[in-house]
Design a protein around this motif. Sequence first.
Motif, mmCIF file in Angstrom:
data_model
loop_
_atom_site.group_PDB
_atom_site.id
_atom_site.type_symbol
_atom_site.label_atom_id
_atom_site.label_comp_id
_atom_site.label_asym_id
_atom_site.label_seq_id
_atom_site.Cartn_x
_atom_site.Cartn_y
_atom_site.Cartn_z
ATOM 1 N N LEU A 191 0.957 -1.406 -0.127
ATOM 2 C CA LEU A 191 -0.023 -0.088 0.207
ATOM 3 C C LEU A 191 0.806 1.422 -0.082
ATOM 4 O O LEU A 191 0.394 2.374 -0.575
ATOM 5 C CB LEU A 191 -0.921 -0.016 1.175
ATOM 6 C CG LEU A 191 -2.422 -0.293 1.202
ATOM 7 C CD1 LEU A 191 -2.389 -1.909 1.132
ATOM 8 C CD2 LEU A 191 -3.142 0.353 2.121
ATOM 9 N N SER A 192 1.900 1.191 0.767
ATOM 10 C CA SER A 192 2.784 2.292 0.875
ATOM 11 C C SER A 192 3.557 2.566 -0.462
ATOM 12 O O SER A 192 3.780 3.750 -0.860
ATOM 13 C CB SER A 192 3.478 2.376 2.101
ATOM 14 O OG SER A 192 2.981 2.065 3.005
ATOM 15 N N TYR A 193 3.985 1.512 -1.176
ATOM 16 C CA TYR A 193 5.035 1.631 -2.284
ATOM 17 C C TYR A 193 4.546 1.295 -3.570
ATOM 18 O O TYR A 193 5.417 1.711 -4.303
ATOM 19 C CB TYR A 193 6.222 0.818 -1.959
ATOM 20 C CG TYR A 193 6.969 1.385 -0.692
ATOM 21 C CD1 TYR A 193 7.970 2.281 -0.742
ATOM 22 C CD2 TYR A 193 6.687 0.836 0.732
ATOM 23 C CE1 TYR A 193 8.591 2.820 0.236
ATOM 24 C CE2 TYR A 193 7.443 1.429 1.664
ATOM 25 C CZ TYR A 193 8.419 2.147 1.557
ATOM 26 O OH TYR A 193 8.848 2.818 2.810
ATOM 27 N N CYS A 194 3.467 0.631 -3.695
ATOM 28 C CA CYS A 194 2.885 0.119 -5.011
ATOM 29 C C CYS A 194 2.897 1.770 -5.707
ATOM 30 O O CYS A 194 2.455 2.694 -5.358
ATOM 31 C CB CYS A 194 1.882 -0.321 -5.297
ATOM 32 S SG CYS A 194 1.283 -0.447 -6.851
ATOM 33 N N VAL A 230 9.252 6.217 -7.666
ATOM 34 C CA VAL A 230 8.721 4.857 -7.252
ATOM 35 C C VAL A 230 9.591 3.896 -6.636
ATOM 36 O O VAL A 230 9.414 2.842 -6.162
ATOM 37 C CB VAL A 230 8.228 4.238 -8.625
ATOM 38 C CG1 VAL A 230 6.802 5.102 -9.240
ATOM 39 C CG2 VAL A 230 9.105 3.996 -9.793
ATOM 40 N N CYS A 231 10.962 4.283 -6.855
ATOM 41 C CA CYS A 231 12.066 3.375 -6.140
ATOM 42 C C CYS A 231 11.825 3.136 -4.848
ATOM 43 O O CYS A 231 11.939 3.992 -4.096
ATOM 44 C CB CYS A 231 13.380 3.933 -6.733
ATOM 45 S SG CYS A 231 14.640 2.604 -5.920
ATOM 46 N N PRO A 232 11.553 1.873 -4.446
ATOM 47 C CA PRO A 232 11.481 1.629 -2.846
ATOM 48 C C PRO A 232 12.582 1.871 -1.998
ATOM 49 O O PRO A 232 12.821 1.946 -0.936
ATOM 50 C CB PRO A 232 10.690 0.287 -2.735
ATOM 51 C CG PRO A 232 11.318 -0.591 -4.133
ATOM 52 C CD PRO A 232 11.505 0.587 -5.049
ATOM 53 N N MET A 233 13.728 1.803 -2.767
ATOM 54 C CA MET A 233 15.108 1.637 -2.166
ATOM 55 C C MET A 233 15.643 2.964 -2.109
ATOM 56 O O MET A 233 17.184 2.959 -1.997
ATOM 57 C CB MET A 233 16.096 0.494 -2.802
ATOM 58 C CG MET A 233 15.155 -1.036 -2.854
ATOM 59 S SD MET A 233 14.683 -1.535 -1.104
ATOM 60 C CE MET A 233 16.286 -2.007 -0.562
#
Lengths: 334, 277, 299
Positions: free
Chosen positions: A311-314, C251-254
């Motif tokens: 939910l946080s990162y999509c 969008v990069c989660p890292m």
Amino acid sequence: MLKIAKEKMPELLNAWAKIGKLYVPQDQDGVSNFLPWDGKGKLTLGQGNSVLPPKDLFFPRTETMYRYQRSGGALSLEEVVENEKQILVGIRSCDARSIALLDDVFLTKGYVDEFYRRRRENTLIVALACNVAQDTCFCTSFGIDPGRAEGVDIQVWEVDGSYILEAGTEKGRELLGQAPALLMEAGEGGLPEAPACNLKVDLAGVTEKLQQMFEHPFWAQICRKCLGCGLCTYLCPTCHCFDIQSENRGDSGIKFRCWDSCMFSEYTRMAGGHNPRPSKKERVRNRFLHKLQYFPERYGKFGCVGCGRCLSYCPVNMDITRIIGGIKEVDLNG
Amino acid sequence: MVEAVARANPLVPELGKIIKIVDETPDVKTFHITTEKGKPFTPLPGQLAMLSILDVGEAMFSITSQGPEHLELAIKKVGMLTEALHEAEVGQTVGIRGPYGNGFPLEMLVGKDLLFIGGGIGLAPVRSLINYCAEHREQFGHMWIIYGARSPADLCFKEDLFQNWPRVPNCRVDVTVDKGDENWTGPEGFVPAFVEKLNPSPKGKIAVTCGPPIMIKFVLQSLEKLGFQDDQIITTLEMRMKCGIGKCGRCNLGSRYVCLDGPVFTLAQLKQLPNEY
Amino acid sequence: MNTLTEKMRALARELLEKGEVKYIIGWEKGSLWYQSPPVFIDRPEDAGRLIWDEFCVNNLAKYLLDDKYLEGRVGLFVKGCDARGINRLLQDRQVERDKFYLMGIVCPGVKDPRQAAGLSIEQREEVPLAAKCLYCAHPEPVVYDVLLNEAGEAYRPKRPAGERFEDVAALEAMSPDERYEFWARQYQRCIRCYACRNVCPACNCRECIFDRSQSGWVGKRMAGSENAFYGLTRAWHVAGRCIECGECERVCPMGIPIMTLNKKIIKELNELFGEYEAGVSLEAEPPLGRYRTDDPDFS
């Protein structure tokens, strides 16, 4: 129950780090993850969930399984056996549940995955209770108590500038006994109340409903905004798919496994070209059915723990809580 | 922690050798594989083996037959690993692990008349069952093998089709090709139509079919037309596989894993599962 | 409800009712007040789901690739950077202009939902402008069929006086060893989820080399060297074509500073081939996508 002042925590971590490789959430370049503790890192204990779940410690992103070597005409093969002791500090109740789910996958149903088993058995788990729920948390919908994790060796609570520690297993008691100088009796005093989650999902009947929804147009609808990346699967604490590949250097090479994602086209593509899940509709459907139907059918539990990472990162907010809501609303006769 | 018992790691192969290669068709070869300790393992008919050339890749194949000291795998050239296998020579070291999957439900077949329908390389898994039934002839009723390939050159296991199996007591073999050549005197036409023409009665029979997906699809229709019930029809599925032990995820059909709960399913079972293969 | 939202809904309803478009791609409200994800509207009666607010961060252009062979048109809303994404796809001959109807929005800058996490709706104003908007030079769509609001100072984001290549300058100030250490650390973290690729309008190959691990060009091992190879390959592949929408980095989660890499390449290209902004004009060819005898490398 024992107690340690918050600012003394790094000392306790230092002491434990002598017993095994210790992983604790730390900030690197603004990203919080479980990283090896070297006494100098910036702890993010007490903040929200790490970006990556702790599954990496049992099921590494990349893991060498065996090495092979050719000399003359003969080929030899050597399994890589990892028996290092690990201590995992600061996981949340949701992630603790996810480890129980991974245990079901890797340790039951006919085969034991030896790579996973060794790491799992060599890891002590110290959980930290949540005092605050993140906006995206919905673990309580899965019957998880954010104030007390399941099956961990030590449970920790943060209370008024101190950490309270309680052993849950014999191994946990031993670990607490390793640093007597740092820990004192906690005495009387209540534990903090577990927070309530902002988000909730109603799971009643979802699996049974999904059993009748495989061909439903719902999937063609919800898949539209999905970009088909693998972010959700890699950040998901229960996703366990992997690939096996080799890497060669001259006469020697390694066979490794690495995380793989059911969202990728290559995942199910067979030699010869046939792909049983050719488009994002089939792939999105498979992912959500896996969490909400297939996992419950196979292991008797939902394959989601409400950690809220997707939910946080999509990038496009494929929101599993809304998808569950959507499933509930589907009219099967409509 | 000391390991009290040495455990076998199901993901690590044993090293073996190719001891014989049989050219079946221009793109199918049968590989005979053994290890230092003899046969790598003893599979049930219809079970699978994970075969690798270590520096190329690893893939799941059906075991087409076995001897006392070796396994036989008939392999069609379709991708990188199979191309490497086709270039391999006798003596090549391979990795092998298994057996995987459920195999054919022998208890369901005992005492029944058996109808085997195969197309192309799809005869490979069925062959292990045919040979088993021939070896335990008294346990099964009449055996009827119907097989087809694209052309006479594409017929697999010719020795079995034209010499060995016709000599099995109470066993009939019918072979067709999509299109014959100047030397072909047998029937021509696709397998499903051939089956319908031969018109086997469903009474007391179990049909076992395997072949290209498109053939299976039409054979199933033909069998239904002939009056076969869903629980009288058995087929095997193919999916991309990596682990073979139900962990890596990719071969799932609903909550079942083809590597573990398959590859053999009755049509009745398949109809309960998502149509995603 | 703001007037822009009202206009969007009315126009969408009208287009769908008249059959001018098959469906509309816009944004809707998510579960949380700071989420405004993409939405697909097929029926006029659903037009009320559309919204405009500062969290409409997603670039919708990329979705056109999912429906290239649709009979009829798609309607979609475009901010400044989204419109450059449209030009990217047009220039790369991925989509045909008569297949979509563009409803332009002059963008005041958007906010990154991840930076709003933990705040209450009352703190709405405290959420900073998304990093990608700080240096935006084109809040007005460069291509559209209809413009829903008027350009003007009100829509200009309050940008800091920062320089467009500020991050690049910091990187260039490092020694080669420091730079290597910096990028090695970043790509050690990369998980190869390919979110950066999949969100990028310039990454529009029908089949990506990284979806064919058997090709042998790059290993699937998630290790620094392989990850960096992925990052570098992608950076080079979008060189001269990056529209600076910043979605990859968002969008990069890292937390990998992917735009710093892209901007370094843009800066170099500008110095070598002259100033160029990708996706701003259909006529101006990308510096690495043209052939000229006055090219510095031509001899």
